[in-house]
Enzyme design. Structure first.
Site, PDB file in Angstrom:
ATOM      1  N   ASP A   1      -9.015  13.478  -6.067  1.00  0.00           N
ATOM      2  CA  ASP A   1      -8.414  12.722  -4.975  1.00  0.00           C
ATOM      3  C   ASP A   1      -8.549  11.238  -5.313  1.00  0.00           C
ATOM      4  OD1 ASP A   1      -7.159  11.961  -2.673  1.00  0.00           O
ATOM      5  OD2 ASP A   1      -8.433  13.113  -1.325  1.00  0.00           O
TER       6      ASP A   1
HETATM    7  C1  NOJ Z   1      -6.072  10.463  -0.453  1.00  0.00           C
HETATM    8  C2  NOJ Z   1      -5.962  11.678   0.408  1.00  0.00           C
HETATM    9  O1  NOJ Z   1      -7.249  12.181   0.685  1.00  0.00           O
HETATM   10  C3  NOJ Z   1      -5.136  12.786  -0.204  1.00  0.00           C
HETATM   11  O2  NOJ Z   1      -4.962  13.785   0.747  1.00  0.00           O
HETATM   12  C4  NOJ Z   1      -3.830  12.250  -0.712  1.00  0.00           C
HETATM   13  O3  NOJ Z   1      -3.066  13.298  -1.259  1.00  0.00           O
HETATM   14  C5  NOJ Z   1      -4.093  11.177  -1.744  1.00  0.00           C
HETATM   15  N1  NOJ Z   1      -4.851  10.095  -1.128  1.00  0.00           N
HETATM   16  C6  NOJ Z   1      -2.824  10.618  -2.369  1.00  0.00           C
HETATM   17  O4  NOJ Z   1      -2.136   9.855  -1.465  1.00  0.00           O
END
Ligand code: NOJ
Length: 755
Positions: free
Chosen positions: A311
């Site tokens: 993430d």
């Molecule tokens: C952080 C988020 O936790 C996740 O769900 C998301 O897909 C990513 N950023 C990319 O934007």
């Protein structure tokens, strides 16, 4: 002699190509025709580009040609940050290396994607396409209801359809990949991200996981308009302590296997191409450094052959979490745990080369990681078809058939929580409608968090929907009353006057979009006091009160519930909000949503979910100051019809572990309106070696029943699938003994006998 000459010529051509490039070990790269020394033309002939060759052979070949630097760049996802301004993207595009593995693509312009892709295809030595990813969580331009709401529809076909539309709009804007579905089973409504998943139940999350994956990925990932799915956040993220985001999550192995892993396993079985690791620290070993979950379970046991992306920042966060001393060690831990692609951090680019040089990472491990990424790209058909079609926006977005699905899904998601004295639907006896509250004319918050590329100007507001629905037949008397928060009561007077001159008072309250979603935790799940005070004020008009609530989580309604005659939870319905809400209020849509997450009495009652374990002393231990049950259980939802359930009938009362059992129930629509009813089938295993929840959902089915009609629902029980449980290592146990099947308020016993 002649053959020998041809051989010599071929040998020299081969050497010419090899020497003209970085060294590589594999001499598959035989040029089929002589006389072509244009690099691109030569590359076209490479075996790895030949779609008729089996994918694994193509990958072997490509890996043999790649340098370490090229391999590591494949493991990197680049991003433009938050700036989606097309002009900037045009400039920024020049900075994109043609070698990057992936781009987080925050633009609606397919042309830019194609230009960037062209760089990768023509300006890089091997022409490896970039995979473009983005968060299309509940729609792309056409915004569907938030996933928590979608689950309340219990309509997996519609959810699948919405994902298919998101994939098509996304693909035509340049996407190959969406970071969806989110499968974090949610039991703490303080955590804002409950809006992004399918609620508190394991089986429901699993079924919607399958629907979403199939919707995004279609029959074949290589087809046009399909995009790769990404199951997230692997795993246990929703146990983030106290509902605060990005916190430690204490996940026992039993809970991991029983509650958190099954939806991911279902998504993997459905073919999900990728997985995203979570930010959370799973009982001391963060999700982004967890070899057990990422490798032993996901890859070894479940045989997932796609790749895992971290993430946003979750690799470097290992330093913050205190398990790595610096970014380099964080990269080493994440890589060894099983993360193949680094989102945003550049940790892999910066540190994997030295880690390989130091002998801490083997080339074969790097190759395995790159193989997984290339495999997904090949399955997407990107090597053959690296570009997306460019069609005008009016042929791409918000097509009438998309809006129809958006309205259907939104209306099926809405849950009629309370309807005393049949206050709803609004019949012709009401000539003056008071339309009050901060949500009435809103077009931003009603889309919810992660609205993709949705735009507020495309949203049909509730007010517009009501105008369209009721036309000139009734007067719509509007007053905002108050804002979402704050202490300004100056609008109360006008609101009360509006209520007094009307026949019924419709109050539209709710949450702002960023009160839920990522980093959207709240210590209280009640609406701000100003909104509750507005309702109190309007009670003075002594008119029927209907509350229409828009939120990204279950709300604390202990007070509002007493004051209102009817309550509808509309969640955050998206682009088609207006028509969906108006249709429910007028009765054009008969409500059919049932809660995917329990509404506790108060915030302090959390955690409160339907499938809790049985307590040691069932009648003791409750909070003294509130009722023992939640306000509205998971599965609750009324209709304008009433559905009468006949007795549950079982095909047998005893089965062996390998038999099947058919349970049936007849449901009659005893109302005067046609409607849809979802039957939720639960199982109870009263005595087991590992304690079981009070009941567990094992199947559901939604059917349309005309007024007066009776329809049969059935559930074929397969003991191994439906009556077994997992232990803390994921082993399946099926015990003989008594079981119950439960539907509505009925329960019937049957027995598994040892035969
Ligand atoms: C952080 C988020 O936790 C996740 O769900 C998301 O897909 C990513 N950023 C990319 O934007």
């Amino acid at each position: 002699m002649k053959t020998f000459n041809v051989f010599i010529i071929l040998f020299f051509i081969h050497q010419f190509i090899i020497l003209g490039q970085e060294p590589h070990s594999n001499d598959y790269a035989i040029i089929l025709k002589t006389g072509e020394n244009n690099v691109e033309t030569q590359q076209q002939k490479y075996l790895y580009k030949d779609r008729n060759v089996p994918i694994e052979d193509r990958i072997d070949h490509l890996l043999g040609l790649m340098t370490l630097d090229e391999k590591i760049k494949q493991m990197n996802q680049w991003t433009y940050g938050k700036n989606a301004n097309p002009n900037n993207i045009g400039d920024k595009m020049k900075e994109v290396s043609p070698l990057i593995g992936s781009l987080l693509y925050r633009s609606t312009h397919p042309e830019y994607r194609n230009q960037i892709q062209k760089k990768a295809m023509t300006e890089s030595r091997l022409g490896i396409p970039i995979i473009f990813g983005f968060d299309a969580i509940h729609g792309y331009r056409t915004v569907f209801p938030i996933p928590l709401a979608q689950a309340c529809s219990w309509n997996t076909d519609l959810v699948k359809e919405s994902c298919k539309i998101a994939a098509k709009e996304g693909w035509l804007s340049g996407l190959d990949w969406t970071f969806s579905p989110m499968l974090d089973v949610a039991r703490d409504a303080r955590w804002g991200r409950v809006s992004e998943g399918y609620g508190e139940d394991v089986y429901a999350n699993s079924q919607f996981a399958i629907a979403a994956v199939k919707g995004y990925q279609g029959e074949d990932l290589a087809d046009k308009y399909t995009i790769a799915a990404c199951l997230k956040h692997y795993v246990g993220y929703s146990l983030s302590e106290g509902g605060r985001d990005y916190r430690y999550s204490d996940v026992s192995m039993q809970t991991l296997w029983e509650t958190f892993l099954p939806p991911f396993q279902a998504g993997i079985k459905a073919g999900a191409a990728t997985v995203m690791s979570g930010f959370n620290d799973i009982t001391g070993v963060p999700a982004s450094a967890n070899h057990y979950t990422l490798t032993e379970v996901l890859k070894d046991q479940w045989q997932h052959d796609g790749f895992v992306i971290s993430d946003w920042g979750s690799i470097r966060n290992l330093v913050d979490q205190g398990v790595a001393k610096d970014r380099k060690e964080a990269g080493l831990k994440s890589f060894l745990a099983g993360i193949e692609m680094d989102m945003v951090d550049d940790v892999y680019i910066d540190h994997l080369p030295e880690l390989v040089a130091e002998g801490k990472l083997s080339m074969s491990a790097i190759d395995d990681a790159v193989r997984r990424i290339i495999r997904v790209k090949m399955k997407l058909g990107l090597f053959e078809n690296p570009y997306v079609d460019v069609v005008p926006e009016d042929k791409r977005y918000l097509l009438p058939e998309y809006l129809k699905v958006a309205e259907e899904l939104a209306s099926e998601s809405m849950v009629l929580l309370k309807n005393d004295n049949k206050t709803l639907p609004i019949t012709s006896k009401y000539k003056q409608l008071a339309i009050i509250g901060p949500m009435v004319k809103d077009s931003v918050h009603i889309m919810g968090f992660w609205e993709g590329m949705g735009r507020s100007q495309d949203v049909e507001t509730i007010y517009e929907g009501l105008e369209k629905e009721f036309g000139n037949e009734v007067a719509l008397n509007f007053a905002a009353g108050c804002d979402f928060e704050g202490e300004d009561r100056s609008g109360f007077k006008e609101a009360l006057e509006t209520a007094e001159k009307s026949d019924i008072v419709l109050i539209f309250l709710g949450e702002k979009r960023n009160w839920s979603g990522e980093n959207g935790s709240r210590s209280s799940i009640a609406l701000p006091k100003i909104q509750e005070d507005l309702v109190l004020e309007l009670l003075k008009a002594k008119k029927p009160i209907v509350l229409i609530l828009s939120s990204g989580r279950p709300l604390e309604l202990i007070r509002l519930n007493r004051w209102a005659d009817a309550i509808i939870e509309i969640w955050q319905p998206g682009t088609a909000a207006g028509s969906a809400v108006a249709g429910i209020l007028s009765g054009r849509h008969n409500p059919s949503g049932k809660l995917s997450m329990t509404f506790p009495q108060t915030t302090g009652q959390i955690p409160m979910y339907y499938n809790m374990r049985k307590p040691a002393r069932p009648n003791l231990g409750h909070y003294q100051d509130i009722p023992r049950d939640p306000l509205y259980w998971f599965g609750h939802g009324l209709s304008y019809s009433s559905f009468d359930y006949g007795p549950i009938k079982l095909s047998k009362s005893e089965i062996s572990k390998t038999d099947t059992l058919i349970a049936e129930v007849e449901v009659t629509n005893a109302g005067t309106r046609d409607g849809k009813e979802t039957v939720l089938w639960y199982i109870r295993d009263p005595i087991a070696n590992i304690s079981r929840p009070m009941k567990e959902l094992q199947y559901f089915e939604k059917k349309y029943i005309r007024a007066g009609e009776t329809i049969k629902y059935s559930f074929e029980i397969d003991p191994l699938r439906d009556l077994s449980y997992l232990d803390s290592r994921g082993n399946v146990h099926l015990e003989s003994g008594d079981f119950y099947i439960l539907v509505n308020d009925q329960k019937v016993k049957f027995e598994i006998i040892n035969r």
